[in-house]
Design an enzyme around this catalytic site. Structure first.
Site, PDB file in Angstrom:
ATOM      1  N   LYS A 132       1.876   1.051   1.006  1.00 21.05           N
ATOM      2  CA  LYS A 132       1.636   0.590  -0.319  1.00 21.05           C
ATOM      3  C   LYS A 132       0.634  -0.166  -0.638  1.00 21.05           C
ATOM      4  O   LYS A 132       0.379  -1.070   0.103  1.00 21.05           O
ATOM      5  CB  LYS A 132       2.995  -0.178  -0.924  1.00 21.05           C
ATOM      6  CG  LYS A 132       4.126   0.882  -1.313  1.00 21.05           C
ATOM      7  CD  LYS A 132       5.343   0.190  -1.836  1.00 21.05           C
ATOM      8  CE  LYS A 132       5.529  -0.326  -3.174  1.00 21.05           C
ATOM      9  NZ  LYS A 132       6.739  -0.925  -3.466  1.00 21.05           N
ATOM     10  N   LEU A 133      -0.213  -0.031  -1.698  1.00 18.25           N
ATOM     11  CA  LEU A 133      -1.376  -0.858  -2.019  1.00 18.25           C
ATOM     12  C   LEU A 133      -1.238  -0.892  -3.667  1.00 18.25           C
ATOM     13  O   LEU A 133      -1.166  -0.138  -4.257  1.00 18.25           O
ATOM     14  CB  LEU A 133      -2.701   0.173  -1.598  1.00 18.25           C
ATOM     15  CG  LEU A 133      -2.907   0.202  -0.253  1.00 18.25           C
ATOM     16  CD1 LEU A 133      -3.793   1.625   0.003  1.00 18.25           C
ATOM     17  CD2 LEU A 133      -3.462  -0.864   0.495  1.00 18.25           C
TER      18      LEU A 133
END
Length: 316
Positions: A132-133
């Site tokens: 996740k970014l």
């Protein structure tokens, strides 16, 4: 009559938005998503104490530097929780990169590779992990690099159409457009409640989903951040929906027909030229809600990461 949760599963892949393994086991979702706030919450569950101890032990074996030990413990804790979750979900776990790297492409790539290595060393293959970014320009560029290395990404804190378009153009695996937080902003601004069908968050995700399908983008749309089951049901048919345990419970207790609202058109409209950095910043900046909510989301995740680090530092 079948429950709304059962009916929803036939239209949409249901994902659990929690780090609580007990809750995940109860609702048997396909995947699970975590974030710094959820990892902090999970770390406070008594049953997770052995995972913290194991993470500290790992960190102490890596370095004698206290600050580095804190970092390594936090990373390994996220991975250890992810490993436990993967024992009860058949699909993927989303593990988030430190929010303080949201404007650092190289730093985000390095952290993602490190998390993937930790998972791989534990025997978990890449096809069970999403990194996740935050959907900043820098985060999207990091995802573009990682996707080419076979590391699939989940772009989160997505509030504007500009963010969604840039993610699709970068070829990211999945986006998490936030529904409830968009609604929160408009509710505070306009001082009123919204019917699910006119909920600004629902309208936003519907528009993104339709754009992706019309232009033949493969990026998965996973609606996130729900405030009520009305929002969820208005997005029935979306590729995936990540839902908190309390709303999964509500859906399980509710009966009545669930109607498919989003339908894949399998379109092949001509795609526009990829956005430049300047175009992305300009278009995103036109959306006051998105600018405020992205910044706030990054700040809040960073605060919770700091709290987790303080908790770990006290145990070292």
């Amino acid at each position: 009559m079948t429950t709304k949760l059962e009916q929803l599963r036939k239209l949409t892949t249901v994902v659990a938005d929690t780090g609580d393994i007990e809750a995940i086991a109860k609702y048997t979702p396909e995947d699970a998503t975590t974030n710094p706030s959820l990892i902090l919450k999970a770390a406070e569950i008594t049953e997770y104490a052995p995972l913290i101890d194991a993470s500290i032990e790992y960190a102490k074996a890596q370095s004698n530097d206290k600050a580095q030990q804190v970092q390594d413990t936090c990373d390994m804790l996220a991975v250890n929780i992810g490993k436990e979750i993967l024992k009860v979900v058949p699909g993927r776990i989303s593990t988030e990169v430190d929010a303080r790297l949201s404007y650092d492409t190289e730093g985000s790539v390095a952290k993602a590779r490190q998390l993937i290595k930790m998972y791989n060393d534990a025997g978990i293959t890449n096809d069970r992990i999403l990194i996740k970014l935050a959907s900043t320009w820098e985060g999207i560029r990091a995802a573009e690099i990682l996707e080419k290395e076979g590391i699939n990404c989940n772009l989160t804190l997505l509030f504007s159409f500009a963010q969604a378009r840039a993610c699709a153009e970068a070829g990211v695996y999945l986006i998490s457009p936030f529904v409830g937080r968009i609604m929160d902003w408009y509710k505070a601004k306009e001082g009123r409640d919204f019917e699910p069908s006119e909920d600004p968050g629902v309208v936003s995700v519907t528009g993104i989903y339709n754009y992706y399908k019309e232009h033949g983008y493969n990026t998965v749309v996973m609606g996130a951040s729900f405030r009520n089951i009305g929002e969820i049901l208005e997005l029935a048919g979306c590729d995936r929906l990540t839902i908190s345990p309390n709303l999964l419970q509500e859906l399980e207790e509710a009966t009545g027909e669930v109607v498919e609202k989003l339908v894949d058109t399998n379109g092949n409209k001509a795609r526009p030229a990829a956005m430049t950095h300047a175009e992305f910043l300009w278009d995103h900046n036109q959306d006051a809600m998105a600018v405020e909510k992205l910044a706030e989301g990054i700040r809040n995740f960073a605060v919770d990461q700091g709290k987790l680090e303080a908790m770990i530092a006290a145990k070292l």
